[in-house]
Design an enzyme around this catalytic site. Structure first.
Site, PDB file in Angstrom:
ATOM      1  N   ARG A 109     -24.645 -19.966 -34.523  1.00  0.00           N
ATOM      2  CA  ARG A 109     -25.506 -18.811 -34.255  1.00  0.00           C
ATOM      3  C   ARG A 109     -26.935 -19.008 -34.732  1.00  0.00           C
ATOM      4  O   ARG A 109     -27.809 -18.209 -34.438  1.00  0.00           O
ATOM      5  CB  ARG A 109     -24.876 -17.519 -34.776  1.00  0.00           C
ATOM      6  CG  ARG A 109     -24.659 -17.464 -36.260  1.00  0.00           C
ATOM      7  CD  ARG A 109     -23.775 -16.294 -36.635  1.00  0.00           C
ATOM      8  NE  ARG A 109     -24.393 -15.007 -36.346  1.00  0.00           N
ATOM      9  CZ  ARG A 109     -25.478 -14.542 -36.959  1.00  0.00           C
ATOM     10  NH1 ARG A 109     -26.078 -15.255 -37.869  1.00  0.00           N
ATOM     11  NH2 ARG A 109     -25.962 -13.359 -36.643  1.00  0.00           N
ATOM     12  N   GLU A 118      -2.083 -30.932 -50.784  1.00  0.00           N
ATOM     13  CA  GLU A 118      -2.812 -30.701 -52.042  1.00  0.00           C
ATOM     14  C   GLU A 118      -4.216 -31.291 -52.007  1.00  0.00           C
ATOM     15  O   GLU A 118      -4.932 -31.262 -52.993  1.00  0.00           O
ATOM     16  CB  GLU A 118      -2.020 -31.274 -53.216  1.00  0.00           C
ATOM     17  CG  GLU A 118      -0.680 -30.602 -53.438  1.00  0.00           C
ATOM     18  CD  GLU A 118      -0.781 -29.085 -53.583  1.00  0.00           C
ATOM     19  OE1 GLU A 118      -1.535 -28.634 -54.453  1.00  0.00           O
ATOM     20  OE2 GLU A 118      -0.111 -28.372 -52.811  1.00  0.00           O
ATOM     21  N   PRO A 134     -11.887 -26.209 -51.557  1.00  0.00           N
ATOM     22  CA  PRO A 134     -12.215 -25.211 -52.587  1.00  0.00           C
ATOM     23  C   PRO A 134     -13.004 -25.812 -53.748  1.00  0.00           C
ATOM     24  O   PRO A 134     -13.571 -25.071 -54.552  1.00  0.00           O
ATOM     25  CB  PRO A 134     -10.845 -24.711 -53.064  1.00  0.00           C
ATOM     26  CG  PRO A 134      -9.825 -25.313 -52.171  1.00  0.00           C
ATOM     27  CD  PRO A 134     -10.445 -26.420 -51.399  1.00  0.00           C
ATOM     28  N   ASP A 150     -30.627 -10.323 -39.422  1.00  0.00           N
ATOM     29  CA  ASP A 150     -29.394 -10.570 -40.167  1.00  0.00           C
ATOM     30  C   ASP A 150     -29.496 -10.296 -41.645  1.00  0.00           C
ATOM     31  O   ASP A 150     -30.527 -10.541 -42.250  1.00  0.00           O
ATOM     32  CB  ASP A 150     -29.043 -12.063 -40.107  1.00  0.00           C
ATOM     33  CG  ASP A 150     -28.317 -12.420 -38.861  1.00  0.00           C
ATOM     34  OD1 ASP A 150     -27.960 -11.515 -38.115  1.00  0.00           O
ATOM     35  OD2 ASP A 150     -28.118 -13.629 -38.647  1.00  0.00           O
TER      36      ASP A 150
END
Ligand code: 6GU
Length: 237
Positions: free
Chosen positions: A154, A116, A89, A169
């Site tokens: 892809r 963590e 993150p 797309d």
């Protein structure tokens, strides 16, 4: 493309990548997924890979040793010097552009954290790219690694059935996709937009572009502004 995935949950990676289009891409030899269990490389006789954090605080940290030895084992298997993508993150937001760029590599190493996080020293030692898939926190990097594997795969020629299918797309042209319709012409009283039945391909293309613009303006004003700026830059070239 070979995806080497460093993980404590190799089954999660193999299950996730072993379905649908990615499964077919593997069968065609266009991609392969090598899930490597970090626990197999720990020096700890009880199989531990985590420990308390220096300085205190809640939670455990993945230790440097098992992560580094897993990395070394992967490097032994290849002559390449692949990028190492740490899913976290704290990373920069993973984008369509990253997917296109990563798809040009022969091999990638994906590092999935748990607990963590991971001891900073091994991150500094081996990681080339740290990416996040969005502003929320997952319990581990595996789902994020699968997102990256899917988005990158892809972009590899031959993975999508029709080589054109990536071209329409969302994001390919900086806009979201236009609405689409299939049979029947009327469903629960709702008609398919008349223009799509007209057979006038130029008019259809024009309508779709306008729908893409409207959608992007309404749903993603941030993307729309970027699209306008890019168009502007193009016109001034
Ligand atoms: Cl890449 N990992 C984790 N643990 N949580 C996330 C993420 C990654 N991206 C968004 N949330």
């Amino acid at each position: 493309m070979i995806f080497h995935v460093m993980t404590l949950f190799p089954e999660m990676i193999l299950q996730g990548a072993g379905q649908s289009i990615l499964k077919r891409a593997m069968e065609k030899g266009l991609i392969s997924v090598d899930a490597v269990n970090i626990r197999d490389y720990t020096d700890n006789k009880h199989g531990r890979v985590d420990d308390y954090t220096y300085g205190g605080g809640a939670g455990m940290l993945m230790q440097a040793q098992p992560v580094y030895d897993t990395y070394r084992a992967i490097r032994e298997k290849t002559d390449k010097d692949p990028k190492v993508i740490y899913l976290s993150p704290q990373g920069r937001l993973f984008s369509h552009k990253d997917a296109q760029k990563f798809a040009l590599e022969d091999e990638l190493i994906l590092l999935c954290g748990h607990y963590e996080g991971i001891d900073e020293r091994v991150i500094e030692e081996i990681v080339t790219d740290e990416v996040s898939i969005g502003d929320y926190v997952l319990t581990g990097g595996e789902l994020a690694a699968l997102v990256v594997i899917d988005a990158v795969s892809r972009m590899i020629p031959g993975v999508l059935g029709n080589d054109d299918s990536a071209k329409g797309d969302s994001f390919q042209n900086g806009l979201l996709e236009y609405p689409q319709y299939s049979r029947p012409e009327v469903w629960r009283g709702k008609r398919v937009p008349e223009i799509l039945l007209s057979g006038d391909h130029a008019k259809v293309d024009e309508w779709r572009l306008e729908q893409s613009r409207l959608r992007t303006m309404q749903r993603r004003p941030d993307l729309y502004q970027k699209y306008l700026d890019d168009e502007d830059a193009c016109n001034r070239q």
